[in-house]
Motif scaffolding. Sequence first.
Motif, PDB file in Angstrom:
ATOM      1  N   MET A  50      75.892  -3.895  16.273  1.00 55.07           N
ATOM      2  CA  MET A  50      74.692  -4.327  15.545  1.00 55.07           C
ATOM      3  C   MET A  50      74.380  -3.416  14.356  1.00 55.07           C
ATOM      4  O   MET A  50      73.436  -3.662  13.611  1.00 55.07           O
ATOM      5  CB  MET A  50      73.463  -4.346  16.465  1.00 55.07           C
ATOM      6  N   ARG A  81      71.261  -5.932   7.325  1.00 53.07           N
ATOM      7  CA  ARG A  81      70.016  -6.540   7.766  1.00 53.07           C
ATOM      8  C   ARG A  81      70.064  -8.065   7.609  1.00 53.07           C
ATOM      9  O   ARG A  81      69.504  -8.797   8.411  1.00 53.07           O
ATOM     10  CB  ARG A  81      68.850  -5.964   6.970  1.00 53.07           C
ATOM     11  N   ARG A  84      72.044  -9.365  10.657  1.00 56.46           N
ATOM     12  CA  ARG A  84      71.355  -9.281  11.939  1.00 56.46           C
ATOM     13  C   ARG A  84      70.375 -10.447  12.105  1.00 56.46           C
ATOM     14  O   ARG A  84      69.568 -10.692  11.230  1.00 56.46           O
ATOM     15  CB  ARG A  84      70.540  -7.987  12.007  1.00 56.46           C
ATOM     16  N   GLY A  85      70.478 -11.113  13.222  1.00 59.13           N
ATOM     17  CA  GLY A  85      69.575 -12.229  13.442  1.00 59.13           C
ATOM     18  C   GLY A  85      70.108 -13.497  12.805  1.00 59.13           C
ATOM     19  O   GLY A  85      69.954 -14.580  13.339  1.00 59.13           O
ATOM     20  N   PHE A  90      71.039 -10.809  18.953  1.00 59.53           N
ATOM     21  CA  PHE A  90      71.049  -9.881  20.070  1.00 59.53           C
ATOM     22  C   PHE A  90      69.999 -10.307  21.091  1.00 59.53           C
ATOM     23  O   PHE A  90      68.867 -10.591  20.738  1.00 59.53           O
ATOM     24  CB  PHE A  90      70.747  -8.481  19.533  1.00 59.53           C
ATOM     25  N   HIS A 116      65.293 -16.002   7.892  1.00 58.29           N
ATOM     26  CA  HIS A 116      66.702 -16.120   7.523  1.00 58.29           C
ATOM     27  C   HIS A 116      67.054 -17.446   6.884  1.00 58.29           C
ATOM     28  O   HIS A 116      67.970 -17.532   6.087  1.00 58.29           O
ATOM     29  CB  HIS A 116      67.582 -15.904   8.756  1.00 58.29           C
ATOM     30  N   ALA A 164      67.037 -15.697  19.500  1.00 59.56           N
ATOM     31  CA  ALA A 164      68.403 -15.342  19.115  1.00 59.56           C
ATOM     32  C   ALA A 164      69.105 -16.521  18.455  1.00 59.56           C
ATOM     33  O   ALA A 164      69.914 -16.349  17.548  1.00 59.56           O
ATOM     34  CB  ALA A 164      69.186 -14.876  20.340  1.00 59.56           C
TER      35      ALA A 164
ATOM     36  N   ILE B 187      63.938  -5.500  15.015  1.00 60.13           N
ATOM     37  CA  ILE B 187      64.951  -4.898  14.142  1.00 60.13           C
ATOM     38  C   ILE B 187      66.264  -5.647  14.319  1.00 60.13           C
ATOM     39  O   ILE B 187      66.961  -5.967  13.357  1.00 60.13           O
ATOM     40  CB  ILE B 187      65.140  -3.399  14.482  1.00 60.13           C
ATOM     41  N   ASN B 188      66.575  -5.985  15.571  1.00 63.60           N
ATOM     42  CA  ASN B 188      67.803  -6.722  15.852  1.00 63.60           C
ATOM     43  C   ASN B 188      67.828  -8.092  15.201  1.00 63.60           C
ATOM     44  O   ASN B 188      68.879  -8.694  15.024  1.00 63.60           O
ATOM     45  CB  ASN B 188      67.977  -6.898  17.360  1.00 63.60           C
ATOM     46  N   LEU B 189      66.640  -8.623  14.903  1.00 62.34           N
ATOM     47  CA  LEU B 189      66.576  -9.937  14.268  1.00 62.34           C
ATOM     48  C   LEU B 189      66.721  -9.821  12.759  1.00 62.34           C
ATOM     49  O   LEU B 189      66.682 -10.805  12.052  1.00 62.34           O
ATOM     50  CB  LEU B 189      65.239 -10.616  14.592  1.00 62.34           C
ATOM     51  N   GLY B 190      66.849  -8.601  12.260  1.00 59.20           N
ATOM     52  CA  GLY B 190      67.052  -8.425  10.822  1.00 59.20           C
ATOM     53  C   GLY B 190      65.760  -8.362  10.036  1.00 59.20           C
ATOM     54  O   GLY B 190      65.762  -8.618   8.838  1.00 59.20           O
ATOM     55  N   ALA B 191      64.647  -8.007  10.699  1.00 60.85           N
ATOM     56  CA  ALA B 191      63.367  -7.961   9.991  1.00 60.85           C
ATOM     57  C   ALA B 191      63.275  -6.720   9.101  1.00 60.85           C
ATOM     58  O   ALA B 191      63.882  -5.693   9.384  1.00 60.85           O
ATOM     59  CB  ALA B 191      62.227  -7.953  10.994  1.00 60.85           C
TER      60      ALA B 191
END
Lengths: 323, 293
Positions: A50, A81, A84-85, A90, A116, A164, B187-191
């Motif tokens: 990640m 970033r 991620r997501g 995750f 996103h 997720a 954070i894991n979601l890319g925020a």
Amino acid sequence: MALLAVRDLSIDIAGIKPLDGIGFAVDKGEILGIVGESGSGKSLTALTVMGLLPLIGGRVARGSIRFDGTELTTLPEPDFRRLRGRRIAFITQNPMTSLDPVMRVGAQIDQVSRLHLGLDAKAAQARSIALMERLRLPSAATVYHHYPHQLSGGMKQRIVIAMALAADPDLIIADEPTTALDVTIQAQIVQLLVELVRDRGVALILITHDMGVVAQACDRVVVLYAGRVAESHGVQAIFAAPRHPYTQALIRCIPRDGMAPGSLAGIPGSVPSVANYPAGCRFHPRCDRAGAPCAATVPPLEHLPSGAEVACHFAETREVANA
Amino acid sequence: MSADTAITARRADFRRSVAAKVMLTPKGGIAGAYLILLVLLALFAPWIAPYPYDAQNLKIASQAPSLANWLGTDEFGRDVLSRIIYGARTSLSVSVTAISVSVFVGMALGAAAGYFGGLFDRAVTTIVDLSWSFPEILLALILVAIIGPGLHSTMFAIGIAYLAQFTRLTRAQILSLKGETYVEATINLGASHGHIVFRHLMPNALAPVIVCGMLATGDAIILEATLGFFGLGAQPPVPSWGAMMSSGSALIFKAPWIIIFPGLVVAVTVIAINLFGDALIRALDIRARLREG
């Protein structure tokens, strides 16, 4: 070329090396299980993929992580970033604490697709409710407006899974997604994840210490011990003929029907801490098959013709095809 | 959903709401009603007060409460009741403005310090701890002495005096929230940092800050009255409770109503704010919510 290929990955956190030469690959529509006891480096592997290692003061010392043609170990944080997501999602260990207590659960799913995919509030809501229905949350339109404390553990984990999935990722990493749930719910959640992988063709890395979950869900298994790969093979083959003594011990730990009371085995001792890994094979102090070379030399990871990989001086050599 | 069940649901929603939880308790209800009344009096003072606040009539100076002047008159023959009603404007606007600015700036400083840490955090913490070492009243007195007396400098001084409290509180909240799993999950979601701070950390840190702000408003009213008592607050003829008590202190035996009634109003107001704050703590259920997770 696999969607995610990790090769010879070692990491360094303040001078210690908790992961040493880890490698695995996972493709779309495939479920890879990463198994091992607490302290074997499972969650750390997820954190590294990640790109969150810097958060705990670590760095990649060696090796590569390639995701869909992009090298992740050298990817700058702003680009990471966006990944991620969006492309790598995750699912955290504990759904009880993974949701913001003062935000409605629907809004928490919305934020992912708004962030996103740039959806507006209305489109995001419709998408989230559809997703919640797909995850078989009863009366999704009502639950959408609930706060986390109004939901049960199983429902919360479905919300976390919906978060997720909200941006349609290609790879999902689930770190012990069922550990905090009731046994009856565990099987449902695992089943749900399996369905998602088959329907949507996403890749799933399932991190668990539960060999039962592995048997139920995974296509391929990587067994980690103390930051190294002990064994890796297709799921049928590994259960039919485990080669590494550690894998064999893990499989002996699964309770079965018709077992005599008191006959469930454990593995004596525990995983050594990173600071004092033994020399040679790191499993040898707990191993019932250990011999003279084990304490002296590190067993290399051997690639067998069947596709199995095993790192043991006294590995079982009987060949079993992965049915 | 039928109309009936919709209404029932809305009623249930109301009963669960924070406002209802505060107002439906005896203490919270009485305190809340008093505070609402006070705000209304302040807002509509020109229409409610029986006399203008500066109408002098030396012929009726220092008279005891009567039917014409319910709470008596002061040494210039001004109606004490009217001046208390107008004084509510000064008192409430100064304390509420000062605390609002204090909360706003304190939360921004505290959140930035707690979230980003490092050198900025150390600088903020040092300055805040330094100002924390002074009692609020001393700090406010020094500040007013430097910038000169008046309504605006009182607001400024009170705002600065309470800044440390909100900065420290917010920083501590953010520090403990930062380690929560849902923040890591975000954070894991890319925020982005902004998203994490404003959408997740701030809302979770808000409840104790609101309660603390409520209680600080009570303290600020006393502080405003104190500065007024020393002649550093609102300047004559603008009425303030503190200034009224100050002028009444000279006549405390001859005309005690001049000092007693403003003093009583200050006391009752501060008690009401504290009771209301207590009810708010219970309604927001801070401890229970932290447990639920």
